[in-house]
Motif scaffolding. Structure first.
Motif, mmCIF file in Angstrom:
data_model
loop_
_atom_site.group_PDB
_atom_site.id
_atom_site.type_symbol
_atom_site.label_atom_id
_atom_site.label_comp_id
_atom_site.label_asym_id
_atom_site.label_seq_id
_atom_site.Cartn_x
_atom_site.Cartn_y
_atom_site.Cartn_z
ATOM 1 N N THR A 182 -16.897 -3.912 8.715
ATOM 2 C CA THR A 182 -17.630 -3.117 7.727
ATOM 3 C C THR A 182 -18.796 -2.362 8.350
ATOM 4 O O THR A 182 -19.128 -1.266 7.900
ATOM 5 C CB THR A 182 -18.106 -3.979 6.545
ATOM 6 O OG1 THR A 182 -18.961 -5.025 7.021
ATOM 7 C CG2 THR A 182 -16.921 -4.554 5.795
ATOM 8 N N ARG A 229 -18.092 1.214 9.525
ATOM 9 C CA ARG A 229 -17.998 2.267 8.504
ATOM 10 C C ARG A 229 -16.776 3.172 8.710
ATOM 11 O O ARG A 229 -16.874 4.398 8.703
ATOM 12 C CB ARG A 229 -19.280 3.070 8.443
ATOM 13 C CG ARG A 229 -20.483 2.235 8.106
ATOM 14 C CD ARG A 229 -21.733 3.085 8.028
ATOM 15 N NE ARG A 229 -22.908 2.256 7.892
ATOM 16 C CZ ARG A 229 -23.506 1.957 6.750
ATOM 17 N NH1 ARG A 229 -23.011 2.406 5.617
ATOM 18 N NH2 ARG A 229 -24.578 1.210 6.719
ATOM 19 N N GLY A 242 -14.193 3.108 6.683
ATOM 20 C CA GLY A 242 -13.617 3.417 5.384
ATOM 21 C C GLY A 242 -13.726 2.216 4.476
ATOM 22 O O GLY A 242 -14.622 1.385 4.622
ATOM 23 N N THR A 243 -12.772 2.086 3.567
ATOM 24 C CA THR A 243 -12.764 1.006 2.586
ATOM 25 C C THR A 243 -11.922 -0.162 3.095
ATOM 26 O O THR A 243 -10.760 0.013 3.473
ATOM 27 C CB THR A 243 -12.180 1.510 1.250
ATOM 28 O OG1 THR A 243 -12.956 2.620 0.809
ATOM 29 C CG2 THR A 243 -12.181 0.425 0.201
ATOM 30 N N VAL A 277 -9.517 -2.809 2.572
ATOM 31 C CA VAL A 277 -8.552 -3.047 1.492
ATOM 32 C C VAL A 277 -7.902 -4.425 1.567
ATOM 33 O O VAL A 277 -7.409 -4.921 0.559
ATOM 34 C CB VAL A 277 -7.464 -1.941 1.422
ATOM 35 C CG1 VAL A 277 -8.086 -0.616 1.025
ATOM 36 C CG2 VAL A 277 -6.709 -1.805 2.712
ATOM 37 N N ASP A 288 -4.022 4.289 7.222
ATOM 38 C CA ASP A 288 -4.665 2.976 7.180
ATOM 39 C C ASP A 288 -4.746 2.385 8.585
ATOM 40 O O ASP A 288 -3.806 2.495 9.376
ATOM 41 C CB ASP A 288 -3.890 2.013 6.277
ATOM 42 C CG ASP A 288 -4.095 2.281 4.798
ATOM 43 O OD1 ASP A 288 -4.830 3.231 4.457
ATOM 44 O OD2 ASP A 288 -3.519 1.536 3.981
ATOM 45 N N VAL A 335 -8.148 -1.224 6.850
ATOM 46 C CA VAL A 335 -9.183 -0.300 6.392
ATOM 47 C C VAL A 335 -8.534 1.032 6.038
ATOM 48 O O VAL A 335 -7.731 1.565 6.820
ATOM 49 C CB VAL A 335 -10.262 -0.100 7.480
ATOM 50 C CG1 VAL A 335 -11.311 0.904 7.030
ATOM 51 C CG2 VAL A 335 -10.889 -1.426 7.874
ATOM 52 N N ARG A 336 -8.903 1.570 4.897
ATOM 53 C CA ARG A 336 -8.412 2.877 4.478
ATOM 54 C C ARG A 336 -9.524 3.913 4.674
ATOM 55 O O ARG A 336 -10.542 3.833 4.030
ATOM 56 C CB ARG A 336 -7.988 2.840 3.009
ATOM 57 C CG ARG A 336 -7.405 4.165 2.524
ATOM 58 C CD ARG A 336 -6.581 3.962 1.269
ATOM 59 N NE ARG A 336 -5.431 3.117 1.578
ATOM 60 C CZ ARG A 336 -4.964 2.144 0.776
ATOM 61 N NH1 ARG A 336 -5.528 1.923 -0.376
ATOM 62 N NH2 ARG A 336 -3.928 1.423 1.148
#
Length: 132
Positions: free
Chosen positions: A65, A68, A70-71, A73, A108, A130-131
């Motif tokens: 995280t 950074r 992305g999101t 998932v 992804d 991570v997306r």
């Protein structure tokens, strides 16, 4: 530039103290005495008080995280060895590294995480998706 297979993320070092364990116990409602009572922990065969497995996993996820990308998932790991937290001012050092091991056609990213404490791996098959 988009991350590519083989890219390594910035490493992260996190110190876990007994105080962290108490705060996590309160937040998670996991008051198992192996996480705060040295006498009990050693009586059941542990070398000392150990960190909560989910706390260790959460700390390890930070290496992804903080990048950074992305999101996040999905994230999974196996608990292979406990993080022993000594009763001192320093605590236990958890050393984290991560590498992009796959980039899917849709973009992804699969990121493999390595978490070590005391020079030994404490999580197995730690993988995040991570997306971007």
């Amino acid at each position: 530039m988009a991350p590519a297979k083989g890219d390594e993320l910035a490493p992260l070092e996190v110190w876990l103290t007994r105080s962290d364990l108490v705060r996590y116990a309160g937040a998670s409602l996991d008051f198992n005495p192996i996480h705060w009572n040295q006498r009990f922990a050693t009586e059941v065969g542990l070398p000392d008080v150990i960190a909560h497995g989910m706390l260790t996993m959460a700390v390890a996820g930070r290496v992804v995280t903080q990048a950074r990308l992305g999101t996040l998932v999905s994230y999974s790991a196996r608990f292979t060895r406990p993080v022993v937290v000594p009763d001192d001012d320093k605590g236990a050092l958890v050393e984290l590294t991560a590498k992009v091991t796959d980039v899917a056609e849709g973009g992804d990213l699969t990121v493999t995480i390595t978490a070590k404490a005391g020079g030994r791996t404490v999580l197995g098959k730690a993988v995040a998706v991570v997306r971007p």
